[in-house]
Design an enzyme around this catalytic site. Structure first.
Site, PDB file in Angstrom:
ATOM      1  N   LEU A   1      11.060   1.485   7.203  1.00  0.00           N
ATOM      2  CA  LEU A   1      10.470   1.955   5.954  1.00  0.00           C
ATOM      3  C   LEU A   1      11.192   3.245   5.588  1.00  0.00           C
ATOM      4  O   LEU A   1      11.331   4.142   6.427  1.00  0.00           O
ATOM      5  CB  LEU A   1       8.970   2.239   6.142  1.00  0.00           C
ATOM      6  CG  LEU A   1       8.302   2.699   4.851  1.00  0.00           C
ATOM      7  CD1 LEU A   1       8.105   1.531   3.897  1.00  0.00           C
ATOM      8  CD2 LEU A   1       6.972   3.372   5.136  1.00  0.00           C
TER       9      LEU A   1
ATOM     10  N   GLU B   1      12.148   3.020  14.218  1.00  0.00           N
ATOM     11  CA  GLU B   1      11.237   4.040  13.672  1.00  0.00           C
ATOM     12  C   GLU B   1       9.949   3.967  14.490  1.00  0.00           C
ATOM     13  O   GLU B   1       9.811   3.126  15.382  1.00  0.00           O
ATOM     14  CB  GLU B   1      10.951   3.781  12.198  1.00  0.00           C
ATOM     15  CG  GLU B   1      10.274   2.440  11.931  1.00  0.00           C
ATOM     16  CD  GLU B   1      10.018   2.168  10.450  1.00  0.00           C
ATOM     17  OE1 GLU B   1       9.857   3.129   9.672  1.00  0.00           O
ATOM     18  OE2 GLU B   1       9.970   0.984  10.080  1.00  0.00           O
TER      19      GLU B   1
ATOM     20  N   LYS C   1       6.423  -1.755   2.009  1.00  0.00           N
ATOM     21  CA  LYS C   1       5.229  -1.184   2.651  1.00  0.00           C
ATOM     22  C   LYS C   1       4.077  -2.169   2.448  1.00  0.00           C
ATOM     23  O   LYS C   1       3.248  -2.012   1.555  1.00  0.00           O
ATOM     24  CB  LYS C   1       4.928   0.207   2.073  1.00  0.00           C
ATOM     25  CG  LYS C   1       4.068   1.070   2.990  1.00  0.00           C
ATOM     26  CD  LYS C   1       4.150   2.534   2.603  1.00  0.00           C
ATOM     27  CE  LYS C   1       3.074   3.382   3.241  1.00  0.00           C
ATOM     28  NZ  LYS C   1       3.171   3.555   4.687  1.00  0.00           N
TER      29      LYS C   1
ATOM     30  N   ARG D   1      -7.991 -20.292  -1.334  1.00  0.00           N
ATOM     31  CA  ARG D   1      -7.034 -20.054  -0.249  1.00  0.00           C
ATOM     32  C   ARG D   1      -5.947 -21.115  -0.179  1.00  0.00           C
ATOM     33  O   ARG D   1      -6.165 -22.221   0.325  1.00  0.00           O
ATOM     34  CB  ARG D   1      -7.769 -19.954   1.095  1.00  0.00           C
ATOM     35  CG  ARG D   1      -6.856 -19.430   2.192  1.00  0.00           C
ATOM     36  CD  ARG D   1      -7.562 -19.322   3.526  1.00  0.00           C
ATOM     37  NE  ARG D   1      -6.671 -18.738   4.520  1.00  0.00           N
ATOM     38  CZ  ARG D   1      -5.672 -19.396   5.106  1.00  0.00           C
ATOM     39  NH1 ARG D   1      -5.456 -20.665   4.808  1.00  0.00           N
ATOM     40  NH2 ARG D   1      -4.889 -18.781   5.978  1.00  0.00           N
TER      41      ARG D   1
ATOM     42  N   ARG E   1       7.926   3.973  -4.687  1.00  0.00           N
ATOM     43  CA  ARG E   1       7.980   3.053  -3.542  1.00  0.00           C
ATOM     44  C   ARG E   1       6.917   1.964  -3.674  1.00  0.00           C
ATOM     45  O   ARG E   1       7.164   0.796  -3.336  1.00  0.00           O
ATOM     46  CB  ARG E   1       7.823   3.829  -2.236  1.00  0.00           C
ATOM     47  CG  ARG E   1       8.044   2.967  -1.015  1.00  0.00           C
ATOM     48  CD  ARG E   1       8.096   3.763   0.266  1.00  0.00           C
ATOM     49  NE  ARG E   1       6.826   4.419   0.545  1.00  0.00           N
ATOM     50  CZ  ARG E   1       6.616   5.261   1.562  1.00  0.00           C
ATOM     51  NH1 ARG E   1       7.605   5.566   2.381  1.00  0.00           N
ATOM     52  NH2 ARG E   1       5.438   5.809   1.754  1.00  0.00           N
TER      53      ARG E   1
ATOM     54  N   TYR F   1       0.828  -1.214   0.000  1.00  0.00           N
ATOM     55  CA  TYR F   1       0.000   0.000   0.000  1.00  0.00           C
ATOM     56  C   TYR F   1       0.854   1.252   0.000  1.00  0.00           C
ATOM     57  O   TYR F   1       2.069   1.194   0.196  1.00  0.00           O
ATOM     58  CB  TYR F   1      -0.960  -0.005   1.200  1.00  0.00           C
ATOM     59  CG  TYR F   1      -0.342   0.348   2.534  1.00  0.00           C
ATOM     60  CD1 TYR F   1       0.499  -0.542   3.194  1.00  0.00           C
ATOM     61  CD2 TYR F   1      -0.593   1.575   3.138  1.00  0.00           C
ATOM     62  CE1 TYR F   1       1.065  -0.207   4.420  1.00  0.00           C
ATOM     63  CE2 TYR F   1      -0.031   1.914   4.371  1.00  0.00           C
ATOM     64  CZ  TYR F   1       0.792   1.016   5.008  1.00  0.00           C
ATOM     65  OH  TYR F   1       1.359   1.339   6.204  1.00  0.00           O
TER      66      TYR F   1
ATOM     67  N   HIS G   1      -1.552 -21.006   0.427  1.00  0.00           N
ATOM     68  CA  HIS G   1      -0.505 -20.025   0.721  1.00  0.00           C
ATOM     69  C   HIS G   1       0.366 -19.672  -0.475  1.00  0.00           C
ATOM     70  O   HIS G   1       0.654 -18.518  -0.719  1.00  0.00           O
ATOM     71  CB  HIS G   1       0.396 -20.523   1.857  1.00  0.00           C
ATOM     72  CG  HIS G   1      -0.256 -20.496   3.204  1.00  0.00           C
ATOM     73  ND1 HIS G   1      -1.344 -21.282   3.512  1.00  0.00           N
ATOM     74  CD2 HIS G   1       0.004 -19.769   4.310  1.00  0.00           C
ATOM     75  CE1 HIS G   1      -1.720 -21.041   4.751  1.00  0.00           C
ATOM     76  NE2 HIS G   1      -0.916 -20.115   5.262  1.00  0.00           N
TER      77      HIS G   1
HETATM   78  N1  PLP Z   1       7.580   4.289   9.001  1.00  0.00           N
HETATM   79  C1  PLP Z   1       6.423   3.594   9.046  1.00  0.00           C
HETATM   80  C2  PLP Z   1       6.401   2.272   9.724  1.00  0.00           C
HETATM   81  C3  PLP Z   1       5.273   4.112   8.445  1.00  0.00           C
HETATM   82  O1  PLP Z   1       4.128   3.413   8.463  1.00  0.00           O
HETATM   83  C4  PLP Z   1       5.328   5.386   7.822  1.00  0.00           C
HETATM   84  C5  PLP Z   1       4.154   5.968   7.201  1.00  0.00           C
HETATM   85  O2  PLP Z   1       3.105   5.417   7.166  1.00  0.00           O
HETATM   86  C6  PLP Z   1       6.535   6.081   7.830  1.00  0.00           C
HETATM   87  C7  PLP Z   1       7.652   5.491   8.409  1.00  0.00           C
HETATM   88  C8  PLP Z   1       6.649   7.427   7.193  1.00  0.00           C
HETATM   89  O3  PLP Z   1       6.669   7.296   5.782  1.00  0.00           O
HETATM   90  P1  PLP Z   1       6.226   8.481   4.834  1.00  0.00           P
HETATM   91  O4  PLP Z   1       7.058   9.648   5.199  1.00  0.00           O
HETATM   92  O5  PLP Z   1       6.519   7.975   3.474  1.00  0.00           O
HETATM   93  O6  PLP Z   1       4.774   8.727   5.090  1.00  0.00           O
END
Ligand code: PLP
Length: 279
Positions: free
Chosen positions: A203, A179, A147, A100, A52, A33, A102
């Site tokens: 991320l 993070e 993501k 379903r 991304r 997403y 895997h």
């Molecule tokens: N880290 C995580 C785990 C996130 O879910 C997000 C945003 O949803 C971010 C960092 C920040 O990413 P962005 O600046 O691209 O929104």
């Protein structure tokens, strides 16, 4: 039309949108997403978000449903239907609908969902006073750079934050700050902005990249390197970055006051530069 949904090439009112219960996004979280926001009707950093999204899908071997140019057309069309100036665009691509099992189905077409809703920004007061956070163990898998919609560890962390009555949960792995559950984390010590390096454990935030560039333009030194939990607690400043959070000061973590207990000078400088860039 108000809130808009898009499913596999068709725009419909948000409340009428449904997907199959056999969708692998629903069954396995087999999906990626993106969240994009607009400023006065224009998507911010759209190219970076779409890049991304493509990368996340590619890493999971989910086929690419649309080219970047097609995405831009769909998004602009959706924005004109929704009519919001400040909108939150959510895109999800799943591996598709299949019995379903895997392992990958022999045949499947990705399910593409997009929603466009009005974005209500954070209260100005929150930006002025800063927010609180807690830390929690990082239970996530080894590919946090993708993501994916597999967000169980983030869900549990956000629930911990809610129970602790703090704004964000910060993941710590083996004593190091990774993070936030929905943000990147930056700490300032002696005038240097520090944040965890890119890699499979975080991320790579679109906002993170823009903010680090803003810092460099301001001649604020930046170091992408591991931050220990102790260094986080004793930092002069801490702030979060994210698409909807933008640059948000953190003034208390696990009950410990950070710096002066107010968003610091570098946080305020970067938040002001961010506002100039997007305002
Ligand atoms: N880290 C995580 C785990 C996130 O879910 C997000 C945003 O949803 C971010 C960092 C920040 O990413 P962005 O600046 O691209 O929104």
């Amino acid at each position: 039309m108000p809130d808009i949904a898009f499913i596999n090439g068709r725009f419909i009112p948000w409340q009428d949108a449904t997907v199959s219960i056999d969708d692998r996004g629903f069954q396995f979280g087999d999906a990626v997403y993106e969240v994009i926001r607009t400023y006065r009707g224009t998507p911010f950093q759209l190219g970076a978000h779409l890049a991304r999204l493509e990368r996340s899908a590619k890493e999971l071997l989910i086929s690419r449903p649309y080219s970047r140019a097609q995405w831009m057309q769909w998004i602009n069309h959706g924005l004109s239907l929704a009519g919001y100036q400040e909108a939150k665009i959510y895109i999800q691509i799943t591996r598709g609908v299949a019995p379903r099992e895997h392992s990958f189905p022999s045949e499947s077409r990705p399910t593409v969902v997009m929603t466009i809703k009005e974005l209500h920004g954070l209260p100005t007061e929150m930006r002025q006073t800063g927010v609180t956070a807690c830390t929690c163990e990082d239970l996530r898998w080894g590919r946090c750079d993708i993501k994916s919609v597999n967000l169980l560890a983030n869900v549990l962390a956000r629930e911990e934050a809610r129970k602790a009555r703090v704004f964000e949960a910060i993941f710590v792995r083996e004593g190091l700050v990774m993070e936030g559950a929905l943000s990147n984390v930056m700490a300032v010590q002696d005038g240097v902005v520090m944040t965890a390096p890119e890699g499979p454990r975080i991320l790579s935030g679109v906002t993170r990249t823009v903010v680090l560039d803003l810092a460099k333009k301001e001649d604020i030194p930046v170091e992408e390197r591991p931050i220990s939990l102790d260094a986080l607690y004793s930092a002069d400043e801490v702030f979060l970055t994210g698409t909807t959070l933008e640059v948000l000061g953190v003034v208390q973590i696990d009950g410990k006051i950070i710096g002066s207990g107010q968003p610091g000078l570098i946080t305020r400088t970067l938040a002001a530069r961010w506002a100039l860039l997007t305002g």
